[in-house]
Design a protein around this motif. Structure first.
Motif, mmCIF file in Angstrom:
data_model
loop_
_atom_site.group_PDB
_atom_site.id
_atom_site.type_symbol
_atom_site.label_atom_id
_atom_site.label_comp_id
_atom_site.label_asym_id
_atom_site.label_seq_id
_atom_site.Cartn_x
_atom_site.Cartn_y
_atom_site.Cartn_z
ATOM 1 N N ALA A 436 -28.811 18.690 -63.608
ATOM 2 C CA ALA A 436 -27.719 18.079 -64.155
ATOM 3 C C ALA A 436 -27.337 18.887 -65.480
ATOM 4 O O ALA A 436 -26.207 18.735 -65.768
ATOM 5 N N SER A 437 -28.256 19.335 -66.171
ATOM 6 C CA SER A 437 -28.070 20.056 -67.534
ATOM 7 C C SER A 437 -27.312 21.275 -67.406
ATOM 8 O O SER A 437 -26.753 22.084 -68.238
ATOM 9 N N VAL A 438 -27.492 21.994 -66.271
ATOM 10 C CA VAL A 438 -27.072 23.127 -66.011
ATOM 11 C C VAL A 438 -25.390 23.268 -66.047
ATOM 12 O O VAL A 438 -24.693 22.514 -65.614
ATOM 13 N N GLY A 439 -24.927 24.202 -66.958
ATOM 14 C CA GLY A 439 -23.457 24.367 -67.192
ATOM 15 C C GLY A 439 -22.971 23.520 -68.269
ATOM 16 O O GLY A 439 -21.562 23.781 -68.706
ATOM 17 N N ARG A 440 -23.696 22.867 -68.857
ATOM 18 C CA ARG A 440 -23.309 22.053 -69.996
ATOM 19 C C ARG A 440 -23.098 22.942 -71.278
ATOM 20 O O ARG A 440 -22.244 22.646 -72.147
ATOM 21 N N ASP A 441 -24.084 23.751 -71.487
ATOM 22 C CA ASP A 441 -23.714 24.636 -72.517
ATOM 23 C C ASP A 441 -23.844 26.193 -72.003
ATOM 24 O O ASP A 441 -24.798 26.769 -71.704
ATOM 25 N N THR A 442 -22.465 26.437 -71.835
ATOM 26 C CA THR A 442 -22.478 27.899 -71.056
ATOM 27 C C THR A 442 -21.864 29.000 -72.187
ATOM 28 O O THR A 442 -21.709 29.994 -71.847
ATOM 29 N N ALA A 443 -22.499 28.715 -73.374
ATOM 30 C CA ALA A 443 -22.203 29.781 -74.263
ATOM 31 C C ALA A 443 -23.314 30.845 -74.220
ATOM 32 O O ALA A 443 -24.358 30.773 -74.114
ATOM 33 N N GLY A 444 -22.567 32.143 -74.232
ATOM 34 C CA GLY A 444 -23.448 33.347 -73.649
ATOM 35 C C GLY A 444 -23.810 33.510 -72.231
ATOM 36 O O GLY A 444 -24.533 34.503 -72.095
ATOM 37 N N GLN A 445 -23.282 32.600 -71.432
ATOM 38 C CA GLN A 445 -23.644 32.719 -69.969
ATOM 39 C C GLN A 445 -22.208 33.039 -69.333
ATOM 40 O O GLN A 445 -21.433 32.480 -69.535
ATOM 41 N N SER A 446 -22.571 33.926 -68.235
ATOM 42 C CA SER A 446 -21.652 34.263 -67.311
ATOM 43 C C SER A 446 -21.402 33.043 -66.282
ATOM 44 O O SER A 446 -22.406 32.600 -65.976
ATOM 45 N N ALA A 447 -20.295 33.239 -65.665
ATOM 46 C CA ALA A 447 -19.980 32.346 -64.468
ATOM 47 C C ALA A 447 -20.874 32.490 -63.440
ATOM 48 O O ALA A 447 -21.683 31.725 -62.825
ATOM 49 N N VAL A 448 -21.478 33.846 -63.371
ATOM 50 C CA VAL A 448 -22.369 34.261 -62.165
ATOM 51 C C VAL A 448 -23.801 33.586 -62.528
ATOM 52 O O VAL A 448 -24.639 33.073 -61.579
ATOM 53 N N ASP A 449 -24.099 33.529 -63.983
ATOM 54 C CA ASP A 449 -25.435 33.161 -64.449
ATOM 55 C C ASP A 449 -25.545 31.615 -64.215
ATOM 56 O O ASP A 449 -26.600 31.116 -63.626
ATOM 57 N N VAL A 450 -24.401 31.032 -64.654
ATOM 58 C CA VAL A 450 -24.617 29.683 -64.390
ATOM 59 C C VAL A 450 -24.508 29.215 -63.037
ATOM 60 O O VAL A 450 -25.119 28.299 -62.622
ATOM 61 N N ALA A 451 -23.956 29.693 -61.934
ATOM 62 C CA ALA A 451 -23.670 29.434 -60.495
ATOM 63 C C ALA A 451 -25.197 29.590 -60.195
ATOM 64 O O ALA A 451 -25.852 28.685 -59.235
ATOM 65 N N ARG A 452 -25.891 30.988 -60.431
ATOM 66 C CA ARG A 452 -27.212 30.959 -59.991
ATOM 67 C C ARG A 452 -28.230 30.090 -60.637
ATOM 68 O O ARG A 452 -29.100 29.365 -59.697
ATOM 69 N N ALA A 453 -28.162 29.515 -61.623
ATOM 70 C CA ALA A 453 -29.032 28.470 -62.108
ATOM 71 C C ALA A 453 -28.895 27.212 -61.624
ATOM 72 O O ALA A 453 -29.927 26.494 -61.198
ATOM 73 N N ARG A 454 -27.651 26.739 -61.483
ATOM 74 C CA ARG A 454 -27.230 25.699 -60.527
ATOM 75 C C ARG A 454 -27.903 25.644 -59.279
ATOM 76 O O ARG A 454 -28.463 24.691 -58.590
#
Length: 491
Positions: A436-454
């Motif tokens: 649930a916390s993935v993507g809340r703070d995307t500073a310094g993260q690319s969309a690809v990194d966020v998607a992979r983490a999720r």
């Protein structure tokens, strides 16, 4: 002091009055007749039946039958059988320091697998048959118990007294007879290093030598129903066996309905009362004294509690399979390390040696490519190890769920399984929070990194949910097929 409550219920027939073959008897004689009607089986009336169970040193157990057969169960080694004459039956298999003694109802002792006999009572005119035989704690002697309460000692066994001797000391020789004084006949015994307990069919206990009294069924009845109620009126079935706990710190009794009564430091691990129509005939503790095995008249063996390493086929199969999984993982790690070493060695041999500026720039490109090859080899090696570790984890779950109930006993399996479920639920809550916390703070993260983490967090949640479903499915399977070792409801 505790007991299996399912072993106690009121007898439907008043113990103070009983009728047998047209003869009416009252009082103590009626009680004795009532228990005798349950305990005594005419020779040949029901054919050969189990009379004893003993754990084999290397695993498994031996079930002794009245006709002289000694069946090796659960991969125990065979130890032969005993040829018996007419009206002769085995009553016990007694472990010696070397080998075993088989004892018949007429007091003949047969030596098996190298045991040296110290004598028997087959040459004596006995007042009654031999009904039990137990070894000394050293295994260099044995006691024979007669149906009249008489005790015969052989080897390093020492006589420490009897019920009749106790009465003679209290009231004078012959003034009170044991058969008149006892509320139920003595049916079994257990030994300590320098003493023994005699146990009657109603759970009365008589201690001799260094044997310490830890309680009786009557003590339990006194606590629950008051001293006015006799144990024989509460017992659903008579006591048929007793085994000591470690260092004489307690003892455990078996009733013929499969009920278990434990006293002192002897631990209760479940009973088989209400789970079989066949009467229980004998009990023995496991080598680690964290469980016991019961044999019923139909030859079935029931395990309660935990067995020591190597005592059960299920334990041996599980341990063997787990060892193979560990070996397989080690081989995968060795292979992975070898592949990485080969990649590094090949890269080092291929690195160019140049001195010109152009050659240096070319060498940098070549070295970068070689380093990428090494990283790729390392990643493949780690992936292979991770896959094997995950496969091993899945196999361990399967082995634990498949062999655990038979190895440890259903009650302990369920206790451990509940602990596993609690841990998995905690892990699931933590994984869901991370997802649930993935993507809340995307500073310094690319969309690809966020998607992979999720995606990774979601996969972790799914894995834990799958583990929980797996655990529940096998616990349900154990509950559905628990008739061989007791259902979860008995725990």
């Amino acid at each position: 002091m505790s007991l299996a409550r399912d072993s106690l219920c009121r007898l439907p027939v008043a113990a103070s009055r009983a009728r047998f073959a047209g003869l009416t008897v009252t009082g103590t004689l009626a009680a004795l007749a009532l228990f005798a009607a349950v305990l005594v089986v005419p020779a040949g009336a029901q054919g050969a039946r189990p009379v004893d169970i003993d754990l084999a040193p290397g695993g498994g157990w031996w079930v002794t039958y009245s006709d002289g057969r000694i069946e090796a169960r659960d991969h125990a080694p065979g130890i032969g059988s005993v040829k018996l004459g007419e009206r002769v039956r085995l009553v016990a298999l007694v472990p010696a320091s070397t080998g075993y003694w088989a004892v018949t109802n007429w007091g003949h002792v047969v030596s098996l697998r190298g045991a040296s006999s110290s004598g028997d009572v087959s040459h004596l005119a006995l007042n009654g048959e031999i009904i039990a035989a137990v070894p000394t704690t050293t295994g260099r002697g044995y006691y024979l118990l007669g149906s009249d309460g008489g005790i015969f000692t052989f080897g390093d066994a020492r006589f420490h007294g009897s019920v009749q001797g106790m009465l003679d000391e209290r009231h004078g020789p012959g003034q009170v007879l044991a058969n008149d004084w006892l509320t139920a006949p003595v049916v079994t015994m257990a030994t300590t290093p320098a003493g023994y307990w005699l146990v009657s069919a109603d759970g009365s206990v008589f201690s001799f030598g260094d044997a310490v009294y830890h309680g009786s069924v009557q003590d339990v009845v006194d606590e629950q129903a008051g001293p006015a109620t006799a144990a024989r009126d509460w017992l659903n079935s008579p006591i048929v066996g007793v085994v000591p706990s470690a260092a004489g710190a307690g003892y455990l009794m078996l009733a013929s309905d499969g009920g278990i009564f434990n006293f002192g430091r002897s631990q209760f691990h479940g009973s088989i009362a209400g789970q079989t129509a066949s009467p229980a005939v004998a009990v023995d503790v496991t080598a680690n004294r964290s469980g016991y095995v019961i044999v019923t008249a139909d030859g079935r063996v029931w395990v309660r509690g935990t067995v020591a390493r190597g005592e059960s086929t299920a334990c041996r199969q599980m341990e063997s399979s787990l060892a193979k999984l560990d070996e397989l993982l080690e081989r995968v790690k060795e292979s992975a390390a070898y592949q990485v070493a080969i990649a590094r060695q090949s890269a080092e041999r291929s690195r160019p040696e140049v001195s010109t500026e152009f050659g240096k720039r070319l060498a940098e490109n070549v070295n970068a490519a070689l380093n990428s090859q090494i990283e790729y080899a390392e990643k493949r090696a780690q992936d292979a190890i991770t896959r094997q570790e995950q496969s091993n984890a899945d196999q361990r779950k399967f082995l634990w769920a498949t062999y655990g109930p038979a190895c440890w006993g259903v009650c302990e399996y369920w206790e451990q399984a509940r602990g596993v479920l609690a841990r998995l639920r905690e892990e699931l809550r933590a994984a869901e929070a991370r997802h649930a916390s993935v993507g809340r703070d995307t500073a310094g993260q690319s969309a690809v990194d966020v998607a992979r983490a999720r995606m990774e967090a979601g996969e972790e949640v799914s894995r834990i949910q799958s583990d929980i479903e797996f655990q529940w499915s096998y616990m349900g399977s154990v509950n559905a097929h628990g008739a061989t070792a007791g259902t979860s409801s008995s725990c």
